[in-house]
Design a protein around this motif. Structure first.
Motif, PDB file in Angstrom:
ATOM      1  N   GLU A   1      57.536  47.175  -6.039  1.00  0.00           N
ATOM      2  CA  GLU A   1      58.342  47.251  -4.815  1.00  0.00           C
ATOM      3  C   GLU A   1      57.650  46.464  -3.696  1.00  0.00           C
ATOM      4  OE1 GLU A   1      60.548  50.559  -1.941  1.00  0.00           O
ATOM      5  OE2 GLU A   1      59.543  51.163  -3.808  1.00  0.00           O
ATOM      6  N   ILE A   2      58.384  45.527  -3.131  1.00  0.00           N
ATOM      7  CA  ILE A   2      57.837  44.652  -2.086  1.00  0.00           C
ATOM      8  C   ILE A   2      58.203  45.215  -0.716  1.00  0.00           C
ATOM      9  CG2 ILE A   2      57.898  42.332  -1.108  1.00  0.00           C
ATOM     10  CD1 ILE A   2      58.653  41.288  -3.861  1.00  0.00           C
ATOM     11  N   SER A   3      57.212  45.337   0.129  1.00  0.00           N
ATOM     12  CA  SER A   3      57.428  45.702   1.531  1.00  0.00           C
ATOM     13  C   SER A   3      56.855  44.587   2.395  1.00  0.00           C
ATOM     14  CB  SER A   3      56.746  47.035   1.862  1.00  0.00           C
ATOM     15  OG  SER A   3      56.788  47.270   3.266  1.00  0.00           O
ATOM     16  N   HIS A   4      57.673  43.984   3.215  1.00  0.00           N
ATOM     17  CA  HIS A   4      57.200  42.894   4.068  1.00  0.00           C
ATOM     18  C   HIS A   4      56.324  43.388   5.207  1.00  0.00           C
ATOM     19  CE1 HIS A   4      60.242  39.531   2.862  1.00  0.00           C
ATOM     20  NE2 HIS A   4      59.503  39.957   1.863  1.00  0.00           N
ATOM     21  N   TRP A   5      56.062  44.671   5.236  1.00  0.00           N
ATOM     22  CA  TRP A   5      55.106  45.213   6.211  1.00  0.00           C
ATOM     23  C   TRP A   5      53.678  45.128   5.681  1.00  0.00           C
ATOM     24  CZ3 TRP A   5      56.802  45.787  10.957  1.00  0.00           C
ATOM     25  CH2 TRP A   5      58.164  46.013  11.166  1.00  0.00           C
ATOM     26  N   GLY A   6      53.504  44.456   4.515  1.00  0.00           N
ATOM     27  CA  GLY A   6      52.148  44.143   4.087  1.00  0.00           C
ATOM     28  C   GLY A   6      51.676  44.797   2.811  1.00  0.00           C
ATOM     29  N   ASN A   7      52.586  45.361   2.006  1.00  0.00           N
ATOM     30  CA  ASN A   7      52.130  46.089   0.824  1.00  0.00           C
ATOM     31  C   ASN A   7      53.056  45.829  -0.358  1.00  0.00           C
ATOM     32  OD1 ASN A   7      50.267  48.158  -0.337  1.00  0.00           O
ATOM     33  ND2 ASN A   7      52.178  49.253  -0.643  1.00  0.00           N
ATOM     34  N   VAL A   8      52.457  45.795  -1.553  1.00  0.00           N
ATOM     35  CA  VAL A   8      53.196  45.775  -2.811  1.00  0.00           C
ATOM     36  C   VAL A   8      52.834  47.054  -3.550  1.00  0.00           C
ATOM     37  CG1 VAL A   8      53.566  44.613  -5.006  1.00  0.00           C
ATOM     38  CG2 VAL A   8      53.180  43.258  -2.939  1.00  0.00           C
ATOM     39  N   GLN A   9      53.817  47.917  -3.784  1.00  0.00           N
ATOM     40  CA  GLN A   9      53.572  49.184  -4.465  1.00  0.00           C
ATOM     41  C   GLN A   9      53.992  49.056  -5.927  1.00  0.00           C
ATOM     42  OE1 GLN A   9      51.997  51.909  -3.278  1.00  0.00           O
ATOM     43  NE2 GLN A   9      52.144  52.759  -5.334  1.00  0.00           N
ATOM     44  N   VAL A  10      53.042  49.339  -6.817  1.00  0.00           N
ATOM     45  CA  VAL A  10      53.295  49.226  -8.257  1.00  0.00           C
ATOM     46  C   VAL A  10      53.260  50.626  -8.862  1.00  0.00           C
ATOM     47  CG1 VAL A  10      52.556  48.204 -10.435  1.00  0.00           C
ATOM     48  CG2 VAL A  10      52.198  46.961  -8.284  1.00  0.00           C
ATOM     49  N   THR A  11      54.308  50.982  -9.596  1.00  0.00           N
ATOM     50  CA  THR A  11      54.388  52.270 -10.292  1.00  0.00           C
ATOM     51  C   THR A  11      54.728  51.997 -11.751  1.00  0.00           C
ATOM     52  OG1 THR A  11      55.225  53.278  -8.255  1.00  0.00           O
ATOM     53  CG2 THR A  11      55.424  54.564 -10.278  1.00  0.00           C
ATOM     54  N   GLU A  12      53.901  52.543 -12.648  1.00  0.00           N
ATOM     55  CA  GLU A  12      54.068  52.293 -14.078  1.00  0.00           C
ATOM     56  C   GLU A  12      54.238  53.620 -14.804  1.00  0.00           C
ATOM     57  OE1 GLU A  12      50.598  50.141 -15.194  1.00  0.00           O
ATOM     58  OE2 GLU A  12      51.114  48.354 -14.038  1.00  0.00           O
ATOM     59  N   HIS A  13      55.351  53.764 -15.517  1.00  0.00           N
ATOM     60  CA  HIS A  13      55.661  54.984 -16.266  1.00  0.00           C
ATOM     61  C   HIS A  13      55.480  54.709 -17.760  1.00  0.00           C
ATOM     62  CE1 HIS A  13      57.420  56.680 -12.593  1.00  0.00           C
ATOM     63  NE2 HIS A  13      58.005  55.509 -12.430  1.00  0.00           N
TER      64      HIS A  13
END
Length: 626
Positions: free
Chosen positions: A235-247
């Motif tokens: 998930e890309i957030s242009h506020w400065g973070n890439v959140q990765v979730t792996e199931h």
């Protein structure tokens, strides 16, 4: 195994006629070196080919063939030109274009891949080609079921001769095993087993489609971690973070465990009473990963550890490292056939993975799993883009299924576009970078903050309006007038109730004066009390008249007026009888009559007084409820 041998024998007979055709006879494999790596659950076969053009026409493609039993397990295939010589040789750049082809007059049991050359190979010219083929589920547990204390033994079947449509002049085979212990292997002339490496002597002048079966039965207790399904959400957030979730939906793909599991034996001698089980996995996360967590359906699993900068810290700590390695330890050791499910999550700096090119932004991220030597049956990668993204496209270095969907999150209006990539039979070699391109207006970043600001602003304005607005019903409406009239009726009834209460208090005062008279004989004091009570009751009678008149004139009091009038009438009757009793008792005391005589004279009157007092009290309770 017999079926495998017969199949390849039929291939040899079928292609004996085709071996003389120009398609296959123009090329010669002057030297073939095969290196088979069996040190993990993934079989990697690296083949170095020296290809020579013995024909008169330039050759633009080289065919690679695989039997059916190998083709269905083929997960990754790449071919690269080798421009070096000797031990220092190195493959050049990216792999050559490779695709499945179906040559004419060949059986369906063979699968052919065509390797396209950048430039044609002329007459008498040669080249060096390195081919890497990666296979999954190619190792068969034998026996298929083992107990907790048994080691895991595997069978590998292949051909010692390089199965090719071209003639091979010289070929060698080397097999790398995980352990020096080998139960059995096919012994050919010149075969040599040295430690954990098995070599077959060079073969010369091998005809096309030649087959020489070999079988190796060996020990392999490496983790057979297989992800039945892995869903990666980026998930890309242009506020400065890439959140990765792996199931992960994981299982042990080796020999299945039979019998009971003893935790005591396992803890006492884990490498003997659980040699085939795996206790931990290692995930190499991207650089500068932070906010790492590892949990399952029960909750967070704190037994795992996070490594970074050569320091070991607890996985619960929100650490920030230049290089990160997550050591995953499940809640229980996994034996063959056992399953587990868990989730890994971490954050990454946006500037390390999001770039701009030709007016578009693009995410450059790795495709596969960060867990070492993991086989993935089905991998689904979801890239969640910011709301408002458009002109979306994805570039993946290998074939995948691709589609788009929408995800709704907090403060979303139309949802966030999601690029979904799906691929089956994924191995670590697929952990290459892919790109997702899209256009995004930077002003769209202000949408959610402005929604919050205006949301709170309108909330406060609504509160101010509510506090200062008159929300009452119009004073000219019939319902409002009826409500006001009923409230006036209630107030009037309450006043009457209070007046009657004062009267009853005066009645009690008269009764008390008679008791004092019987005790002291003071007639004058009793008469004085009578005089004050008379004065009070006369004033009360005057106050009642206008109140009763109002109730008689109000339509809202129609249902209660009879009870009020009954109460006033009975109170007056009670008042008159009390006065008569008081007069009789005082006269008897002045005539100095005895107590029994006095009781006889007021007996009948006293019974009526008691009855009236009870009726008045009941009516007072009825009116009090209203």
């Amino acid at each position: 195994m017999l079926r495998f041998a017969l199949t390849l024998l039929l291939f040899t007979l079928a292609f004996g006629v085709l071996s003389s055709s120009p398609v296959f006879s123009d090329l010669i494999l002057a030297k073939v070196d095969r290196r088979i790596d069996l040190t993990s659950q993934i079989v990697r076969i690296t083949t170095s080919l020296k290809v020579e053009n013995a024909g008169s026409n330039p050759i633009s493609e080289i065919l690679l063939s695989f039997p059916e039993n190998q083709a269905k397990h083929l997960a990754y295939l790449t071919a690269t030109l080798n421009e070096g010589k000797g031990k220092g040789k190195a493959s050049s750049g990216a792999g050559l274009p490779t695709e499945v082809v179906i040559p004419k007059d060949v059986p369906d049991s063979l699968t052919f891949y065509s390797v396209s050359l950048h430039k044609g190979l002329g007459k008498g010219e040669s080249l060096l080609l390195d081919v890497l083929a990666v296979f999954t589920h190619a190792l068969e547990p034998f026996p298929e079921k083992i107990s907790q204390a048994d080691i895991q033994l595997l069978l590998f079947q292949d051909t010692a001769h390089f199965l090719s449509p071209y003639k091979v002049m010289v070929q060698s085979v080397a097999v790398k095993l995980p352990e020096a212990r080998v139960e059995s292997y096919t012994k050919l002339e010149g075969t040599k087993l040295s430690g954990s490496e098995l070599k077959y002597s060079p073969f010369h002048n091998i005809p096309p489609f030649s087959y020489l079966p070999i079988i190796i039965h060996f020990e392999n207790n490496q983790p057979f971690a297989v992800a039945e399904e892995l869903v990666r959400e980026i998930e890309i957030s242009h506020w400065g973070n890439v959140q990765v979730t792996e199931h992960y939906n994981l299982f042990h793909g080796g020999a299945k465990n039979k019998g009971e599991f003893s935790r005591l034996d396992y803890q006492a001698r884990p490498y003997v009473r659980g040699a085939s089980a795996f206790r931990r996995l290692v995930a190499r996360l991207p650089p500068r990963a932070h906010s790492v967590y590892y949990r399952d359906e029960i909750g967070n699993i704190s037994t795992s550890s996070l490594w970074g900068d050569s320091k070991k810290v607890d996985v619960l700590q929100l650490s920030y490292f230049c290089s990160t390695e997550l050591e995953i330890e499940p809640r229980y050791p996994l034996f063959g056939g056992w399953r587990t499910a868990f989730t890994i999550g971490y954050g990454l700096p946006l500037r390390d993975f999001l770039f701009e090119s030709d007016g578009k932004r693009f995410l450059n991220f790795s495709f596969g799993s960060p867990i070492n030597e993991l086989v993935i049956d089905t991998l689904i990668v979801k890239v969640v883009l910011p709301e408002g993204s458009k002109d979306i496209s994805a570039s993946v270095p290998f074939p995948v299924k691709q589609w788009q969907e929408t995800k709704f999150s907090h403060l979303d209006l139309v949802g966030r576009p999601v690029v979904v990539l799906e691929k089956n039979n994924v191995v670590p070699e697929h952990n290459e970078h892919f790109q997702v391109y899209y256009k995004f207006n930077s002003l769209s970043m202000l949408r959610e903050p402005l929604m919050l600001i205006f949301g709170f602003f309108f909330l406060f304005v609504a509160c101010i309006v509510y506090m200062h607005a008159d929300l009452s019903i119009s004073k000219s409406s019939a319902s409002y007038l009826a409500k006001v009239q009923w409230e006036e009726v209630q107030a009037t009834v309450q006043q009457i109730h209070n007046i009657i209460s004062h009267c009853l208090t005066a009645h009690d005062k008269l009764e008390a004066s008679l008791r004092d008279l019987s005790r002291t004989g003071d007639v004058q004091a009793c008469k004085a009390t009578r005089k004050s009570v008379d004065s009070l009751l006369k004033g009360v009678s005057k106050d009642l008249k206008p109140l009763v008149t109002f109730l008689q004139s109000s339509p809202q009091a129609a249902h209660i007026l009879p009870k009020v009038e009954e109460l006033i009438a009975k109170e007056r009757d009670l008042q008159e009888r009390l006065m008569a009793k008081h007069t009789t008792v005082v006269d008897c005391y002045e005539k100095k009559l005895g107590g029994r005589e006095i009781e006889n004279r007021i007996a009948s009157n006293q019974q009526k007084i008691t009855s009236l007092r009870q009726e008045v009290d009941d009516l007072m309770e009825f009116i009090d409820e209203i």
